[in-house]
Design a protein around this motif. Sequence first.
Motif, PDB file in Angstrom:
ATOM      1  N   SER A 159      69.930  27.286   3.851  1.00  9.56           N
ATOM      2  CA  SER A 159      71.078  28.131   3.517  1.00  9.56           C
ATOM      3  C   SER A 159      70.767  29.149   2.418  1.00  9.56           C
ATOM      4  N   LEU A 160      69.519  29.146   1.922  1.00  6.25           N
ATOM      5  CA  LEU A 160      69.182  30.000   0.778  1.00  6.25           C
ATOM      6  C   LEU A 160      68.567  31.339   1.172  1.00  6.25           C
ATOM      7  N   GLY A 161      68.271  31.552   2.466  1.00  7.73           N
ATOM      8  CA  GLY A 161      67.684  32.824   2.870  1.00  7.73           C
ATOM      9  C   GLY A 161      67.232  32.809   4.312  1.00  7.73           C
ATOM     10  N   THR A 162      66.596  33.912   4.740  1.00  8.29           N
ATOM     11  CA  THR A 162      66.020  33.997   6.080  1.00  8.29           C
ATOM     12  C   THR A 162      64.760  33.142   6.153  1.00  8.29           C
ATOM     13  N   ASP A 163      64.197  33.010   7.365  1.00  2.79           N
ATOM     14  CA  ASP A 163      62.974  32.226   7.520  1.00  2.79           C
ATOM     15  C   ASP A 163      61.867  32.738   6.595  1.00  2.79           C
ATOM     16  N   GLU A 164      61.716  34.070   6.516  1.00  2.00           N
ATOM     17  CA  GLU A 164      60.659  34.637   5.677  1.00  2.00           C
ATOM     18  C   GLU A 164      60.960  34.389   4.195  1.00  2.00           C
ATOM     19  N   GLU A 165      62.215  34.563   3.806  1.00  2.00           N
ATOM     20  CA  GLU A 165      62.594  34.341   2.412  1.00  2.00           C
ATOM     21  C   GLU A 165      62.466  32.877   2.020  1.00  2.00           C
ATOM     22  N   VAL A 166      62.760  31.991   2.969  1.00  2.00           N
ATOM     23  CA  VAL A 166      62.704  30.559   2.693  1.00  2.00           C
ATOM     24  C   VAL A 166      61.285  30.125   2.322  1.00  2.00           C
ATOM     25  N   GLY A 167      60.271  30.717   2.963  1.00  2.00           N
ATOM     26  CA  GLY A 167      58.890  30.376   2.618  1.00  2.00           C
ATOM     27  C   GLY A 167      58.584  30.695   1.168  1.00  2.00           C
ATOM     28  N   ALA A 225      52.019  33.922   0.522  1.00  2.00           N
ATOM     29  CA  ALA A 225      51.254  33.930   1.776  1.00  2.00           C
ATOM     30  C   ALA A 225      52.119  33.451   2.933  1.00  2.00           C
ATOM     31  N   ASP A 226      52.948  32.451   2.669  1.00  2.00           N
ATOM     32  CA  ASP A 226      53.875  31.947   3.686  1.00  2.00           C
ATOM     33  C   ASP A 226      54.811  33.054   4.139  1.00  2.00           C
ATOM     34  N   GLN A 227      55.352  33.826   3.190  1.00  2.00           N
ATOM     35  CA  GLN A 227      56.266  34.911   3.530  1.00  2.00           C
ATOM     36  C   GLN A 227      55.582  35.961   4.397  1.00  2.00           C
ATOM     37  N   ARG A 228      54.278  36.192   4.148  1.00  3.49           N
ATOM     38  CA  ARG A 228      53.564  37.239   4.885  1.00  3.49           C
ATOM     39  C   ARG A 228      52.982  36.755   6.211  1.00  3.49           C
ATOM     40  N   PHE A 229      52.364  35.565   6.195  1.00  6.45           N
ATOM     41  CA  PHE A 229      51.641  35.088   7.376  1.00  6.45           C
ATOM     42  C   PHE A 229      52.336  33.934   8.100  1.00  6.45           C
ATOM     43  N   GLY A 230      53.352  33.351   7.463  1.00  4.57           N
ATOM     44  CA  GLY A 230      53.993  32.167   8.032  1.00  4.57           C
ATOM     45  C   GLY A 230      53.379  30.897   7.461  1.00  4.57           C
ATOM     46  N   PRO A 231      54.058  29.759   7.627  1.00  3.89           N
ATOM     47  CA  PRO A 231      53.591  28.520   6.986  1.00  3.89           C
ATOM     48  C   PRO A 231      52.383  27.863   7.639  1.00  3.89           C
ATOM     49  N   LYS A 232      52.184  28.062   8.947  1.00  7.04           N
ATOM     50  CA  LYS A 232      51.132  27.312   9.652  1.00  7.04           C
ATOM     51  C   LYS A 232      49.729  27.596   9.116  1.00  7.04           C
ATOM     52  N   PRO A 233      49.311  28.863   8.938  1.00  8.27           N
ATOM     53  CA  PRO A 233      47.967  29.109   8.388  1.00  8.27           C
ATOM     54  C   PRO A 233      47.790  28.541   6.981  1.00  8.27           C
ATOM     55  N   VAL A 234      48.852  28.590   6.186  1.00  9.83           N
ATOM     56  CA  VAL A 234      48.780  28.050   4.823  1.00  9.83           C
ATOM     57  C   VAL A 234      48.508  26.549   4.864  1.00  9.83           C
ATOM     58  N   ILE A 235      49.205  25.847   5.737  1.00  5.90           N
ATOM     59  CA  ILE A 235      49.036  24.393   5.855  1.00  5.90           C
ATOM     60  C   ILE A 235      47.609  24.062   6.293  1.00  5.90           C
ATOM     61  N   ARG A 236      47.086  24.792   7.281  1.00  2.00           N
ATOM     62  CA  ARG A 236      45.755  24.491   7.818  1.00  2.00           C
ATOM     63  C   ARG A 236      44.676  24.642   6.739  1.00  2.00           C
ATOM     64  N   VAL A 237      44.705  25.739   6.006  1.00  2.00           N
ATOM     65  CA  VAL A 237      43.702  25.965   4.959  1.00  2.00           C
ATOM     66  C   VAL A 237      43.797  24.872   3.892  1.00  2.00           C
ATOM     67  N   ALA A 238      45.028  24.542   3.486  1.00  2.00           N
ATOM     68  CA  ALA A 238      45.218  23.543   2.432  1.00  2.00           C
ATOM     69  C   ALA A 238      44.708  22.172   2.855  1.00  2.00           C
ATOM     70  N   VAL A 239      44.939  21.797   4.112  1.00  5.87           N
ATOM     71  CA  VAL A 239      44.492  20.486   4.581  1.00  5.87           C
ATOM     72  C   VAL A 239      42.963  20.415   4.622  1.00  5.87           C
ATOM     73  N   TRP A 240      42.307  21.500   5.002  1.00  7.35           N
ATOM     74  CA  TRP A 240      40.830  21.506   4.985  1.00  7.35           C
ATOM     75  C   TRP A 240      40.298  21.315   3.560  1.00  7.35           C
ATOM     76  N   ASN A 276      54.244  25.851  17.301  1.00 11.96           N
ATOM     77  CA  ASN A 276      54.552  27.278  17.324  1.00 11.96           C
ATOM     78  C   ASN A 276      54.658  27.781  15.884  1.00 11.96           C
ATOM     79  N   LYS A 277      53.895  28.790  15.547  1.00 13.76           N
ATOM     80  CA  LYS A 277      53.879  29.280  14.159  1.00 13.76           C
ATOM     81  C   LYS A 277      55.249  29.798  13.706  1.00 13.76           C
ATOM     82  N   ASP A 278      56.101  30.172  14.651  1.00 13.06           N
ATOM     83  CA  ASP A 278      57.443  30.665  14.319  1.00 13.06           C
ATOM     84  C   ASP A 278      58.517  29.598  14.508  1.00 13.06           C
TER      85      ASP A 278
END
Length: 461
Positions: free
Chosen positions: A143-151, A314-329, A447-449
Amino acid sequence: MAVSKRRIWGWMSFDWASQPFYTLGLTFIFGPYFAVVATEYFLGTGLDERAADAQAQWVWSLGQTVAGLLIAFSAPFLGAFADNSGRKIPWIAFFSIVYVISTTLLWGLTPDGSALILMLVIFYVGFIAAESALNFVNAILPSLGTDEEVGRISGSGAAFGYWGGVTSLFIMLLLLAENDQGVTLLGNAPLFGLDPDLREGTRSVGPFIALWYVIFIIPFFLFVHDDPNAEKKSTRIGAVWGELVDTLKGVLDRKSLLNFLLGSMFYRDALNAVYAFGGVYAALVLDWQTIQIGVFGIIAAIAAAITTWLSGLADQRFGPKPVIRVAVWVLIAVSVTIVGMSRETLFGIPLAEGSQLPDIIFYICGMCIGGAGGAVYASSRSMMVRHTHPDRPTEAFGLFALTGKATAFLAPALITLFTWMTGSNQLGFLPVIFLFLLGLLLLRWVNKDGDRAEWSATSSQ
């Protein structure tokens, strides 16, 4: 609809208020202190030092396992109940009270271990309360923002929380927590005349965590409120249960959500193990003292604060999925290092006696754990928002908690099993690597979105 900055800052204040439980309690002060007290206690029962270390780790992991299971199976139902009632704040207030009482009572862990198991139970009651409150707080995020803002908001909130952890850790180390010589990092006795011989400085971590929360949770309750226009449904047990069952069945038809929940279940379980056993590893394998572990914690928390904020951008720009993958590695690399390093050897290569290389490497590992762990935490809840129906956010984050905790027994249980089988604290950490890899594999089908738009359109037809 625009969301006031006060509401967003109020929401983020929960992270600041609650983070000391994880920084001071779970990882860097109480957890290692518990491990040392437990080891001394088990040595007194006739076990040798290696067996006593393993037994201490086993007891700690057992507490985490039981607490995780209780959270897992209560969270979805409580979430469904809260969504039906349209109210989250009363639940957060209730769990806050339980949290404050539990953490205050941690003062009772005396060096002789006379209340060892009772304190273990009380600590994990506080853990259950903290995690349960967090589920309801996370449900406010959509409830605090759009998908991009929420990241970005999720990353900023988590980073704000880590700065709270850093600040509280500084205070504990400089003024209260004593080393084996009975002095704090400043070289003085603990404040308020606390007795170093009874470890009263270190034991004050519980009341300190409670007081910190009471003060800094105030903005949350001032500026974050339930929506008075929220749709209300029946809160009868049967009605709530029926809706929850329908939601659970629906998950099976949503490939992206199903794989995200399962994948995050494994990599978050592994991350929690890294958090819970990092300080214990330092105490039992590297023989670090409380203050040394605390300095390690400060480095990790500062890295977490900076990296988590950057990961939110980075989440706001690229989405959460790439951020999660790099962090887990990054976390996999850290886990491999933990398995391969001891005070005497590094991946089988003998080290010179008194070598500081293990200490240096583990400080670097601490930075990676903090930074990557914060990114995983913030971007995972951002990804969950992309799979959340606007009308059922608390139930959705209850499912997120379920999958985050349903196998909470898995990492601690596997660590317990491997530690027992190998008699080694390092080799006992091997299962964590496998869990991270399994989580990465399942992310391939996410799905990244997210699937919120697709699901909402389908369900409205």
